[in-house]
Structures are given as C-alpha cells and as structure tokens.
Design a protein around this motif. Structure first.
Motif, short mmCIF file in Angstrom:
data_model
loop_
_atom_site.label_atom_id
_atom_site.label_comp_id
_atom_site.label_asym_id
_atom_site.label_seq_id
_atom_site.Cartn_x
_atom_site.Cartn_y
_atom_site.Cartn_z
N PRO A 1 0.95 -1.18 0.15
CA PRO A 1 -0.01 0.08 0.08
C PRO A 1 0.83 1.21 0.07
O PRO A 1 1.84 1.24 0.40
N GLU A 2 0.23 2.27 -0.51
CA GLU A 2 0.60 3.82 -0.40
C GLU A 2 1.04 3.95 1.12
O GLU A 2 0.49 3.53 2.10
N GLY A 3 2.25 4.49 1.39
CA GLY A 3 2.70 4.88 2.77
C GLY A 3 3.92 4.12 2.85
O GLY A 3 4.61 4.26 4.14
N VAL A 4 4.15 2.75 2.69
CA VAL A 4 5.25 2.10 2.90
C VAL A 4 6.52 2.78 2.04
O VAL A 4 6.33 3.11 0.75
N THR A 5 7.37 3.21 2.70
CA THR A 5 8.61 3.69 2.40
C THR A 5 9.90 2.77 2.34
O THR A 5 10.81 3.46 1.65
N GLU A 6 10.04 1.83 2.77
CA GLU A 6 11.11 1.22 2.88
C GLU A 6 10.89 -0.27 2.57
O GLU A 6 10.13 -0.91 3.39
N VAL A 7 11.76 -1.05 1.76
CA VAL A 7 11.69 -2.28 1.58
C VAL A 7 13.30 -2.71 1.96
O VAL A 7 14.17 -2.36 1.31
N ALA A 8 13.32 -3.71 2.93
CA ALA A 8 14.53 -4.12 3.31
C ALA A 8 15.44 -5.10 2.46
O ALA A 8 14.83 -5.78 1.40
N SER A 9 16.51 -5.48 2.84
CA SER A 9 17.35 -6.26 1.88
C SER A 9 16.66 -7.78 2.12
O SER A 9 16.15 -8.16 3.01
N LYS A 10 16.72 -8.57 0.90
CA LYS A 10 16.11 -9.62 0.84
C LYS A 10 14.62 -9.86 1.29
O LYS A 10 14.34 -11.20 1.65
N ALA A 11 13.69 -8.85 1.00
CA ALA A 11 12.52 -8.95 1.58
C ALA A 11 11.76 -10.08 0.84
O ALA A 11 10.83 -10.81 1.36
N PHE A 12 12.11 -10.33 -0.53
CA PHE A 12 11.34 -11.49 -1.13
C PHE A 12 12.39 -12.49 -1.54
O PHE A 12 12.36 -12.93 -2.67
N CYS A 13 13.08 -12.89 -0.59
CA CYS A 13 14.26 -13.96 -0.87
C CYS A 13 13.47 -15.38 -0.91
O CYS A 13 13.01 -15.71 0.02
N ASN A 14 14.14 -16.24 -1.98
CA ASN A 14 13.57 -17.49 -1.82
C ASN A 14 12.13 -17.96 -1.99
O ASN A 14 11.58 -18.28 -0.81
N CYS A 15 11.24 -17.18 -2.78
CA CYS A 15 9.89 -17.35 -2.68
C CYS A 15 9.45 -17.32 -3.71
O CYS A 15 9.98 -17.00 -5.07
N ASP A 16 7.97 -18.00 -3.99
CA ASP A 16 7.42 -18.29 -5.39
C ASP A 16 6.50 -17.00 -5.70
O ASP A 16 5.54 -16.60 -4.91
N GLY B 1 4.64 -14.44 -7.85
CA GLY B 1 4.10 -14.08 -9.18
C GLY B 1 4.10 -12.93 -9.54
O GLY B 1 4.51 -12.27 -10.90
N SER B 2 3.78 -11.91 -8.73
CA SER B 2 3.76 -10.21 -8.84
C SER B 2 3.77 -9.67 -7.95
O SER B 2 3.44 -10.29 -6.62
N VAL B 3 4.50 -8.52 -7.80
CA VAL B 3 4.60 -7.48 -6.61
C VAL B 3 4.23 -6.13 -7.21
O VAL B 3 4.77 -5.63 -8.10
N GLU B 4 3.33 -5.47 -6.58
CA GLU B 4 3.05 -4.09 -7.07
C GLU B 4 3.48 -3.20 -5.94
O GLU B 4 3.08 -3.20 -4.78
N PHE B 5 4.42 -2.11 -6.13
CA PHE B 5 5.12 -1.16 -5.41
C PHE B 5 4.32 0.24 -5.20
O PHE B 5 4.17 0.51 -6.69
N PRO B 6 4.06 1.00 -4.22
CA PRO B 6 3.32 2.36 -4.50
C PRO B 6 4.33 3.31 -4.90
O PRO B 6 5.60 3.12 -4.91
N SER B 7 3.96 4.44 -4.89
CA SER B 7 4.74 5.70 -5.20
C SER B 7 5.65 5.83 -4.20
O SER B 7 6.65 6.60 -4.49
N THR B 8 5.19 5.75 -3.07
CA THR B 8 5.92 5.95 -1.71
C THR B 8 7.37 5.05 -1.78
O THR B 8 8.16 5.60 -1.00
N VAL B 9 7.38 4.21 -2.51
CA VAL B 9 8.67 3.37 -2.44
C VAL B 9 9.67 3.87 -3.77
O VAL B 9 9.26 3.99 -4.72
N LYS B 10 10.76 4.51 -3.10
CA LYS B 10 11.59 5.24 -4.20
C LYS B 10 13.06 4.45 -4.56
O LYS B 10 13.65 4.99 -5.35
N ALA B 11 13.19 3.24 -3.88
CA ALA B 11 14.30 2.48 -4.23
C ALA B 11 14.14 1.18 -3.56
O ALA B 11 13.44 0.80 -2.78
N LEU B 12 14.76 0.26 -4.20
CA LEU B 12 14.70 -1.13 -3.61
C LEU B 12 16.31 -1.76 -3.53
O LEU B 12 17.18 -1.19 -4.10
N PRO B 13 16.79 -2.33 -2.56
CA PRO B 13 17.73 -2.91 -2.34
C PRO B 13 18.37 -3.76 -3.44
O PRO B 13 17.64 -4.49 -4.01
N ALA B 14 19.71 -3.82 -3.55
CA ALA B 14 20.10 -4.62 -4.76
C ALA B 14 19.93 -6.24 -4.54
O ALA B 14 19.81 -6.85 -5.74
#
Length: 130
Positions: free
Chosen positions: A63-78, A80-93
């Motif tokens: 949802p809107e309002g999430v501003t940070e996504v930490a390292s390996k948030a989606f590590c080793n999972c199945d 299908g899709s992920v939708e990021f809001p406009s409040t996320v400005k960067a993703l970890p490598a």
C-alpha cells in the motif's frame, strides 16, 4: 483473500515493519494466493517472504505509505507479481535474491528505481505506471 482482513486483531507495526504474525501465516500456509499488506505499514522487513511457497505464486500488493523495503524482503519465494506504491523510491540490490518474480509493478516514472533486476534470478517483466 487478504491475509489480515478488516477487523483482525493483528495491527500493522508502523516503522518496525510488517507484523511477525502475518509472516508466520505466510510461512506455514500453502493456500494464500494474494497478500494485501495492511494500511499504516511503513517498512517491509528483510526476509519477510523468505521460503514462502504457496500452492500458486504469490501476488503481493504493497500500500501507499510504505517507504522502505529491506534487504532480501522477497528472498527465496514463489512470487508471481508484486506491486510497489509511489512511496517506494528505491529497492535494495538483493531485494529478490534467489527468487524469479513474474512481474514487478512500480507506480513511478520509468527507470526511476535503479538496480534492475534487484537480485532476481531472472529478468522479470517490469511495468512502470508513473
């Protein structure tokens, strides 16, 4: 299906990240087709979707309002899709380490979030809606 439907006893944890109870539900369930992260969540912790292999690939809406996504948030999972809001400005490598996401959607200007493919094992489809 929402993992935490309206009126659930578990509340989003604000700046501390998504609820550990919700993570446990994801980890132990094989039947969660979609995850809607609660409004009010500010951060997705590292490894939040680690080892999550439901019977069908996960569809995650952040949802809107999430501003940070930490390292390996989606590590080793199945995933299908992920939708990021406009409040996320960067993703970890390494956001998608050991994962092959099907589709990543950003509510941002094309190529404004650098680092493609953010550690993914594949070159996922990216949709820009900015």
């Amino acid at each position: 299906m929402e993992i935490l439907p309206a009126g659930a006893a578990v509340e989003p944890t604000g700046d501390k990240g998504f609820s550990a109870v919700a993570v446990a539900l994801l980890y132990h369930s094989g039947e969660i087709p979609a995850v809607n992260i609660p409004q009010g969540t500010k951060k997705l912790r590292g490894y939040i979707f680690n080892d999550c292999w439901p019977s069908t690939p996960l569809v995650v809406t952040i949802p809107e309002g999430v501003t940070e996504v930490a390292s390996k948030a989606f590590c080793n999972c199945d995933l299908g899709s992920v939708e990021f809001p406009s409040t996320v400005k960067a993703l970890p490598a390494d956001c998608f380490a050991d994962t092959s996401p099907g589709k990543i959607i950003f509510h941002a200007v094309k190529d404004s979030i650098t680092g493609f493919p953010w550690g993914a094992d594949n070159e996922p489809e990216v949709e820009w809606r900015g």
